[in-house]
Every structure is written in structure tokens, then in C-alpha cells.
Design a protein around this motif. Structure first.
Motif, mmCIF file in Angstrom:
data_model
loop_
_atom_site.group_PDB
_atom_site.id
_atom_site.type_symbol
_atom_site.label_atom_id
_atom_site.label_comp_id
_atom_site.label_asym_id
_atom_site.label_seq_id
_atom_site.Cartn_x
_atom_site.Cartn_y
_atom_site.Cartn_z
ATOM 1 N N ARG A 1 0.860 -1.193 0.000
ATOM 2 C CA ARG A 1 0.000 0.000 0.000
ATOM 3 C C ARG A 1 0.895 1.241 0.000
ATOM 4 N N VAL A 2 1.756 1.318 -0.988
ATOM 5 C CA VAL A 2 2.726 2.412 -1.056
ATOM 6 C C VAL A 2 2.220 3.544 -1.934
ATOM 7 N N SER A 3 1.780 3.205 -3.119
ATOM 8 C CA SER A 3 1.369 4.232 -4.074
ATOM 9 C C SER A 3 -0.094 4.086 -4.484
ATOM 10 N N THR A 4 -0.875 3.405 -3.637
ATOM 11 C CA THR A 4 -2.299 3.221 -3.939
ATOM 12 C C THR A 4 -3.136 3.605 -2.729
ATOM 13 N N TYR A 5 -4.386 3.907 -2.961
ATOM 14 C CA TYR A 5 -5.308 4.186 -1.854
ATOM 15 C C TYR A 5 -5.735 2.886 -1.186
ATOM 16 N N PHE A 6 -6.014 1.874 -2.011
ATOM 17 C CA PHE A 6 -6.451 0.589 -1.481
ATOM 18 C C PHE A 6 -5.264 -0.368 -1.365
ATOM 19 N N PRO A 7 -5.249 -1.210 -0.319
ATOM 20 C CA PRO A 7 -4.179 -2.201 -0.196
ATOM 21 C C PRO A 7 -4.294 -3.266 -1.279
ATOM 22 N N LYS A 8 -3.142 -3.739 -1.752
ATOM 23 C CA LYS A 8 -3.098 -4.781 -2.778
ATOM 24 C C LYS A 8 -2.601 -6.073 -2.124
ATOM 25 N N LEU A 9 -3.473 -7.059 -2.041
ATOM 26 C CA LEU A 9 -3.143 -8.311 -1.372
ATOM 27 C C LEU A 9 -2.114 -9.100 -2.174
ATOM 28 N N GLY A 10 -1.016 -9.463 -1.498
ATOM 29 C CA GLY A 10 0.017 -10.253 -2.157
ATOM 30 C C GLY A 10 0.054 -11.695 -1.694
ATOM 31 N N LEU A 11 -0.400 -11.940 -0.456
ATOM 32 C CA LEU A 11 -0.361 -13.294 0.090
ATOM 33 C C LEU A 11 -1.321 -13.371 1.282
ATOM 34 N N LEU A 12 -2.005 -14.504 1.385
ATOM 35 C CA LEU A 12 -2.874 -14.769 2.540
ATOM 36 C C LEU A 12 -2.318 -15.990 3.260
ATOM 37 N N GLN A 13 -1.970 -15.808 4.554
ATOM 38 C CA GLN A 13 -1.445 -16.917 5.340
ATOM 39 C C GLN A 13 -2.532 -17.427 6.273
ATOM 40 N N LEU A 14 -2.591 -18.746 6.381
ATOM 41 C CA LEU A 14 -3.645 -19.385 7.168
ATOM 42 C C LEU A 14 -3.057 -20.586 7.909
ATOM 43 N N HIS A 15 -3.192 -20.604 9.237
ATOM 44 C CA HIS A 15 -2.790 -21.769 10.029
ATOM 45 C C HIS A 15 -4.042 -22.580 10.313
ATOM 46 N N LEU A 16 -4.078 -23.797 9.785
ATOM 47 C CA LEU A 16 -5.299 -24.603 9.857
ATOM 48 C C LEU A 16 -4.930 -26.068 10.057
ATOM 49 N N ASN A 17 -5.484 -26.674 11.100
ATOM 50 C CA ASN A 17 -5.221 -28.093 11.382
ATOM 51 C C ASN A 17 -3.721 -28.395 11.425
ATOM 52 N N ASP B 1 -5.098 -5.758 8.404
ATOM 53 C CA ASP B 1 -5.640 -6.992 7.817
ATOM 54 C C ASP B 1 -7.137 -6.848 7.549
ATOM 55 N N LEU B 2 -7.831 -6.181 8.463
ATOM 56 C CA LEU B 2 -9.264 -5.948 8.252
ATOM 57 C C LEU B 2 -9.499 -5.031 7.065
ATOM 58 N N ASP B 3 -8.621 -4.044 6.873
ATOM 59 C CA ASP B 3 -8.717 -3.183 5.690
ATOM 60 C C ASP B 3 -8.605 -4.016 4.418
ATOM 61 N N VAL B 4 -7.654 -4.950 4.417
ATOM 62 C CA VAL B 4 -7.458 -5.814 3.253
ATOM 63 C C VAL B 4 -8.712 -6.638 2.983
ATOM 64 N N LEU B 5 -9.282 -7.230 4.024
ATOM 65 C CA LEU B 5 -10.486 -8.044 3.848
ATOM 66 C C LEU B 5 -11.663 -7.201 3.360
ATOM 67 N N GLN B 6 -11.773 -5.988 3.884
ATOM 68 C CA GLN B 6 -12.858 -5.103 3.438
ATOM 69 C C GLN B 6 -12.760 -4.822 1.952
ATOM 70 N N VAL B 7 -11.540 -4.620 1.468
ATOM 71 C CA VAL B 7 -11.343 -4.283 0.054
ATOM 72 C C VAL B 7 -11.478 -5.519 -0.827
ATOM 73 N N CYS B 8 -10.825 -6.606 -0.437
ATOM 74 C CA CYS B 8 -10.757 -7.787 -1.307
ATOM 75 C C CYS B 8 -12.000 -8.671 -1.239
ATOM 76 N N ALA B 9 -12.536 -8.835 -0.026
ATOM 77 C CA ALA B 9 -13.698 -9.708 0.141
ATOM 78 C C ALA B 9 -14.996 -8.939 0.284
ATOM 79 N N GLN B 10 -14.884 -7.620 0.499
ATOM 80 C CA GLN B 10 -16.063 -6.779 0.733
ATOM 81 C C GLN B 10 -16.828 -7.223 1.976
ATOM 82 N N LYS B 11 -16.100 -7.803 2.930
ATOM 83 C CA LYS B 11 -16.719 -8.276 4.164
ATOM 84 C C LYS B 11 -15.766 -8.076 5.326
ATOM 85 N N LEU B 12 -16.336 -8.125 6.532
ATOM 86 C CA LEU B 12 -15.563 -8.102 7.763
ATOM 87 C C LEU B 12 -15.962 -9.292 8.629
#
Length: 365
Positions: free
Chosen positions: A33-49, A85-96
Motif C-alpha cells: 500500500r505504497v502508491s495506492t489508496y487501497f491495499p493490494k493483497l500479495g499473500l494470505l497466510q492461514l494456520h489450519l489443522n 488486515d481488516l482493511d485488506v479483507l474489506q477491500v478484497c472480500a467486501q466483508k468483515l
């Protein structure tokens, strides 16, 4: 340490069912999020099972299936320092998320420090050193190196242990209710809509302007915000704050006059028409609709004395309850309270956070 790198729809498909059925998701995001208004997702990390998954959103076509799985139920989301991270989800998934556990905030409630970083918390709680040597990575660049992937995986590897340990400690110390209240307030704040006509109040130097100048600044600040969104650029890439204040004072009427202000050559060429229209609209605003002059909190009589009194109360309560002063009553929160009292506890001013909930129980203001 191993991880699973998900960079295709084929690899993602079997993971979706696991995500949908999980009662708790332990997540992190890497973004730019250097030169943009909205964050640009590069990677999603998930710890599961007990597995660390690195999901590459740039390589997956069915990304909406991933968001559907993540938000398929009212589950708990666990992050460390979750606001961005919540900002990213709001932009990419349109949800919280409906529920959030922030390990950084939990650690603050338990006396580990006001804003302890992930590596610092892992070292204190897990007695493990986590390297932070990839913080300057461009997460949109491909391919990612093995070191970058390992760094990203470690950002979720210890979240389960941190969550288990901190949630138990919150229960033991009787602070779970306080913490849950803070998480609810955090999510509510993220859901609050921006009011474009009020953005001028946040501009540095706005307090120095007269009502007629504030009417112009109101139009300029609103235009800058809307332009930043439409062009996906940071607001200061459109026009810097100090330039907006300067334009509101000088109120140029022509491009020649505009060139004599502090605006850059490139910004003048690109936005001259829009800026001049905003200035004209602000100047045509009826006097009765001009904003009132902005009062600085330190200009009120007895402010220094009142601030000192409240701060002392906060410091005593923080020490008695093993809380950081910044969490219980930061300068911003104290100023919010004092402004509210100076304004006669008006309903037009937002009720201060320290007069409700767990903070009010401790401070009793």
C-alpha cells in the motif's frame, strides 16, 4: 519448518472444505500500500489443522470461492495487530469478520506492552526467536523466494499457541469481558462510513482558517478523498494537506493564480479545473452554512490543568490493573473526553470512549 504453498485452483479446492468447517481461523495478510489508496493483497497466510498455508491470490482464478469459505460462518478470526488486515479483507472480500481476537491487543491487556510486535510476543510467550528479515519484501513480485515464503509462514505458525495462552490468561485475570468489548468496538469502528463533508476537520492547519475559508477547504477535502478513491492513489498523491489549506486561504480564481500557490506543476496541470470548481463552490456557500471555526483543545481555559488531572487518574488505574496507559487512556482519548465536557456534553460531539464500558468502570469519570 514446512508449509503448503497454494498457487492454483486445483490446490485450493480441497482446502476450501477445511476452511468452511473450521470454528477458528488464524490469519495474516501480506500486502502493498505504497502508491495506492487501497491495499493490494500479495499473500494470505492461514494456520489450519496444524498446517501453515500460503495462499497466492495472484495465481488463483476462483478467489471468490476462497472468500466464500472464509466468511461462510460466524467463526472467530485470530490475527496479530489486525487493523490493516481488516482493511485488506474489506477491500478484497467486501466483508468483515463477525468476531475477532487480536493477540496484540490481548497482550496489552495482560501487561506485555501497549503495541508489542508479533516477533516480540512470540519470543516472550513461546520462547522462540522469529526472524524479521523480509519486512521490505514486495509481496506483489513473483516468484517469491524460499526465505520470503518461510517468513510469511512463520507469521501464522505461532498464532494458535498465542491464542490459547492469551485467552486463558485473560480468563485467569478476569479481563476477558474487557477484551471482548474492545474487539467489538474495533469492528464497529471499521464499519463506520466516512463522511466526506467532515473530512476538512482532519486537515492539518484547518484550525487556523476562518469560516469562509473552511467552506472552501470542505469542498477541496471532499474532492481529494473522492479523487483518491477513483484513481486509487493516496490522498497526498492527489494534493498534500498543507496545499489544501493554502488554497483555502488564497482561493485562486484562475490557473495563473493557481500556479502562484504551493501546488506542484504536475498537480496543477492534472487537477486545475476540478480545484478551481471546488474553490468557486466553497466561495458561493451561503454564510449561514459556513462551518464554525475549529477550536483547538489546548486553547480552552484550564486545559493543561484538566489534562494533568485526568492523566494522573489514568496512570493510577493503569498501574493498579497492569494495563498500559496508552490502552486505558491515551492522549487522544483524554482529549476526546475533555472536548466533550468543554462542549457541554453535547449530543453533537461523540461520547468519549473513557466514559463507557470497561474504561468507565476503572476511571469512573
Amino acid at each position: 519448518m514446512s508449509y503448503s504453498y497454494i498457487d492454483s485452483d486445483i490446490l485450493l479446492q480441497p482446502l476450501l472444505a477445511q476452511i468452511s468447517s473450521a470454528s477458528t481461523l488464524l490469519l495474516d495478510t501480506e500486502f502493498i500500500r505504497v502508491s495506492t489508496y487501497f491495499p493490494k493483497l500479495g499473500l494470505l497466510q492461514l494456520h489450519l489443522n496444524a498446517v501453515d498455508y500460503l495462499i497466492d491470490p495472484l495465481a488463483i482464478n476462483s478467489i471468490n470461492l476462497l472468500w466464500d469459505a472464509i466468511f461462510s460462518d460466524h467463526r472467530l478470526f485470530v490475527f496479530h495487530s489486525c487493523k490493516e488486515d481488516l482493511d485488506v479483507l474489506q477491500v478484497c472480500a467486501q466483508k468483515l469478520p463477525g468476531r475477532v481476537f487480536d493477540t496484540q491487543v490481548a497482550a496489552a491487556f495482560l501487561g506485555y506492552g501497549a503495541s508489542l510486535g508479533y516477533a516480540g510476543l512470540v519470543e516472550k510467550v513461546c520462547d522462540v526467536t522469529v526472524a524479521k528479515d523480509q519486512t521490505l519484501t514486495d509481496w506483489l513480485a513473483r516468484p517469491l523466494t524460499a526465505a520470503q515464503k518461510l517468513y510469511a509462514a512463520k507469521d501464522v505458525s505461532y498464532l494458535q499457541y498465542l491464542y490459547d495462552h492469551l485467552s486463558q490468561e485473560l480468563n485467569t485475570t478476569g479481563k476477558t469481558e474487557w477484551f471482548n468489548e474492545e474487539m467489538t468496538a474495533l469492528l464497529e469502528a471499521k464499519q463506520q462510513a466516512v463522511i466526506p463533508d467532515e473530512l476538512f476537520r482532519e486537515i492539518s492547519g484547518a484550525w487556523q482558517l476562518y469560516p469562509s475559508e473552511l467552506a472552501v477547504l470542505r469542498e477541496l477535502a471532499k474532492w481529494r478523498y473522492q479523487t483518491a478513491i477513483s484513481e486509487d492513489k493516496p490522498q497526498n498523491f492527489i494534493v498534500r494537506e498543507e496545499v489544501l489549506a493554502d488554497l483555502s486561504r488564497k482561493r485562486p480564481q484562475t490557473e495563473r493564480e493557481l500556479a502562484q500557490t504551493d501546488i506542484s506543476y504536475q498537480q496543477k496541470n492534472r487537477y486545475a479545473d476540478a480545484i478551481l470548481q471546488c474553490i468557486q463552490k466553497g466561495m458561493e456557500c451561503p454564510v449561514e452554512l459556513h462551518p464554525a471555526r475549529i477550536k483547538r483543545i489546548m486553547d480552552f481555559p484550564h486545559y493543561k490543568h484538566d489534562f494533568k488531572q485526568i492523566k494522573q487518574r489514568v496512570e493510577i488505574a493503569a498501574q493498579d490493573n497492569n494495563l498500559p496507559v496508552e490502552l486505558l487512556g491515551s492522549r487522544k482519548l483524554i482529549n476526546q473526553y475533555l472536548l466533550w465536557t468543554y462542549e457541554g456534553k453535547s449530543s453533537d460531539v461523540e461520547q468519549p470512549k473513557i466514559t463507557s464500558g470497561w474504561r468507565n468502570k476503572l476511571l469512573n469519570l
